[in-house]
Scaffold this active site. Structure first.
Site, PDB file in Angstrom:
ATOM      1  N   SER A 255      44.865  35.190  37.312  1.00 49.05           N
ATOM      2  CA  SER A 255      45.214  35.565  35.935  1.00 49.05           C
ATOM      3  C   SER A 255      46.440  36.458  35.822  1.00 49.05           C
ATOM      4  CB  SER A 255      44.029  36.244  35.212  1.00 49.05           C
ATOM      5  OG  SER A 255      42.982  35.316  34.975  1.00 49.05           O
TER       6      SER A 255
ATOM      7  N   VAL B 123      50.269  29.058  41.332  1.00 51.28           N
ATOM      8  CA  VAL B 123      49.444  28.751  42.518  1.00 51.28           C
ATOM      9  C   VAL B 123      48.909  27.321  42.428  1.00 51.28           C
ATOM     10  CG1 VAL B 123      47.279  29.335  43.672  1.00 51.28           C
ATOM     11  CG2 VAL B 123      48.763  31.151  42.878  1.00 51.28           C
ATOM     12  N   ASP B 124      48.443  26.960  41.235  1.00 51.94           N
ATOM     13  CA  ASP B 124      47.857  25.629  40.998  1.00 51.94           C
ATOM     14  C   ASP B 124      48.856  24.544  41.377  1.00 51.94           C
ATOM     15  OD1 ASP B 124      46.081  24.338  38.027  1.00 51.94           O
ATOM     16  OD2 ASP B 124      45.874  23.913  40.160  1.00 51.94           O
TER      17      ASP B 124
ATOM     18  N   ILE C 263      50.256  31.359  49.586  1.00 53.36           N
ATOM     19  CA  ILE C 263      48.831  31.085  49.870  1.00 53.36           C
ATOM     20  C   ILE C 263      48.633  29.673  50.404  1.00 53.36           C
ATOM     21  CG2 ILE C 263      48.137  30.230  47.571  1.00 53.36           C
ATOM     22  CD1 ILE C 263      45.661  32.144  47.905  1.00 53.36           C
TER      23      ILE C 263
HETATM   24  N1  APR Z   1      51.109  31.959  46.792  1.00 52.71           N
HETATM   25  C1  APR Z   1      50.605  33.158  46.396  1.00 52.71           C
HETATM   26  N2  APR Z   1      50.712  33.641  45.146  1.00 52.71           N
HETATM   27  C2  APR Z   1      51.377  32.866  44.247  1.00 52.71           C
HETATM   28  C3  APR Z   1      51.922  31.596  44.574  1.00 52.71           C
HETATM   29  C4  APR Z   1      51.774  31.164  45.918  1.00 52.71           C
HETATM   30  N3  APR Z   1      52.279  29.985  46.341  1.00 52.71           N
HETATM   31  N4  APR Z   1      52.510  31.078  43.441  1.00 52.71           N
HETATM   32  C5  APR Z   1      52.331  31.987  42.460  1.00 52.71           C
HETATM   33  N5  APR Z   1      51.666  33.070  42.933  1.00 52.71           N
HETATM   34  C6  APR Z   1      51.236  34.279  42.213  1.00 52.71           C
HETATM   35  C7  APR Z   1      51.932  34.574  40.913  1.00 52.71           C
HETATM   36  O1  APR Z   1      53.148  35.272  41.159  1.00 52.71           O
HETATM   37  C8  APR Z   1      50.884  35.464  40.231  1.00 52.71           C
HETATM   38  O2  APR Z   1      51.008  36.808  40.680  1.00 52.71           O
HETATM   39  O3  APR Z   1      49.871  34.095  41.862  1.00 52.71           O
HETATM   40  C9  APR Z   1      49.544  34.896  40.729  1.00 52.71           C
HETATM   41  C10 APR Z   1      48.790  34.033  39.716  1.00 52.71           C
HETATM   42  O4  APR Z   1      49.721  33.350  38.914  1.00 52.71           O
HETATM   43  P1  APR Z   1      49.436  31.862  38.308  1.00 52.71           P
HETATM   44  O5  APR Z   1      49.525  30.877  39.398  1.00 52.71           O
HETATM   45  O6  APR Z   1      50.347  31.726  37.138  1.00 52.71           O
HETATM   46  O7  APR Z   1      47.914  31.902  37.838  1.00 52.71           O
HETATM   47  P2  APR Z   1      47.257  32.446  36.494  1.00 52.71           P
HETATM   48  O8  APR Z   1      47.968  33.628  35.957  1.00 52.71           O
HETATM   49  O9  APR Z   1      45.801  32.567  36.840  1.00 52.71           O
HETATM   50  O10 APR Z   1      47.468  31.256  35.437  1.00 52.71           O
HETATM   51  C11 APR Z   1      46.725  30.079  35.613  1.00 52.71           C
HETATM   52  O11 APR Z   1      48.640  28.700  35.286  1.00 52.71           O
HETATM   53  O12 APR Z   1      49.390  27.227  36.871  1.00 52.71           O
HETATM   54  C12 APR Z   1      48.657  27.327  35.705  1.00 52.71           C
HETATM   55  O13 APR Z   1      47.071  25.546  35.814  1.00 52.71           O
HETATM   56  C13 APR Z   1      47.225  26.941  35.899  1.00 52.71           C
HETATM   57  O14 APR Z   1      46.720  27.024  33.562  1.00 52.71           O
HETATM   58  C14 APR Z   1      46.567  27.710  34.782  1.00 52.71           C
HETATM   59  C15 APR Z   1      47.359  29.010  34.745  1.00 52.71           C
END
Ligand code: APR
Length: 170
Positions: A121, A32-33, A10
């Site tokens: 999530s 993603v963060d 993304i």
């Molecule tokens: N591009 C697209 N999708 C991604 C990317 C990327 N670069 N990196 C990870 N993902 C996917 C993951 O594989 C998952 O399917 O995005 C989805 C969401 O995963 P997370 O990033 O772990 O988000 P979430 O489950 O909402 O957890 C949020 O994680 O990073 C911390 O600070 C954030 O505390 C918060 C929690």
């Protein structure tokens, strides 16, 4: 409004708004963060800090969304939202749908026409991918927007892509 799903990173997508799967503290993290802050650079975190200072108890309520610069990303803005943590005993689906609806409304107010969402999530927060996709599509479809015409779900693997394509075909 066109909704579609694509596999990819993304942070590399050239859209007006990239939505970040953040946490309420808006201090960055993994997934993603972490990728958005790493690729976008320190301006994003600096603006997040300025925003959290003005929020009640310094935290973004889950299901709500705020916009910052996109820094060095191809996108123009990042819209940060904090998803709910999966629970087998508490139904938090409305909070997850609200992440998509609120993020779209913030993007629309900015005049954005194209928006990219991750699977909010469905990673660290543990939400089962199939249901995360269903809530994502339902949340986007429930939003009232004037400018946004193209919404894509940018997912990281084939399982997620299949889940979103199934949810989009419902
Ligand atoms: N591009 C697209 N999708 C991604 C990317 C990327 N670069 N990196 C990870 N993902 C996917 C993951 O594989 C998952 O399917 O995005 C989805 C969401 O995963 P997370 O990033 O772990 O988000 P979430 O489950 O909402 O957890 C949020 O994680 O990073 C911390 O600070 C954030 O505390 C918060 C929690």
């Amino acid at each position: 409004m066109r909704l579609w799903a694509v596999r990819g990173d993304i942070t590399a997508v050239d859209v007006d708004v990239v939505v970040n799967a953040a946490n309420p503290a808006l201090l960055g993290g993994g997934g993603v963060d972490g990728a958005i802050h790493a690729a976008g650079g320190p301006e994003i975190l600096a603006e997040c800090r300025r925003i959290t200072c003005r929020l009640p108890d310094g935290r973004l309520p889950r299901g709500e969304a705020v916009a910052t610069t996109a820094g060095r990303l191809p996108a123009r803005w990042v819209v940060h939202t904090a998803g709910p943590i999966w629970s087998a005993s508490h139904d938090r689906a409305e909070v997850l749908r609200s992440c998509y609806r609120s993020s779209l409304q913030v993007a629309d107010e900015l005049g954005a026409r194209t928006v990219a969402f991750p699977a909010i999530s469905a990673g660290i927060y543990g939400w089962p991918m199939d249901d995360a996709a269903r809530q994502a599509v339902a949340g986007v479809r429930s939003a009232a927007v004037e400018h946004v015409g193209d919404v894509r779900f940018v997912v990281f693997d084939d399982e997620a892509l299949a889940a979103f394509e199934a949810a989009l075909s419902d």
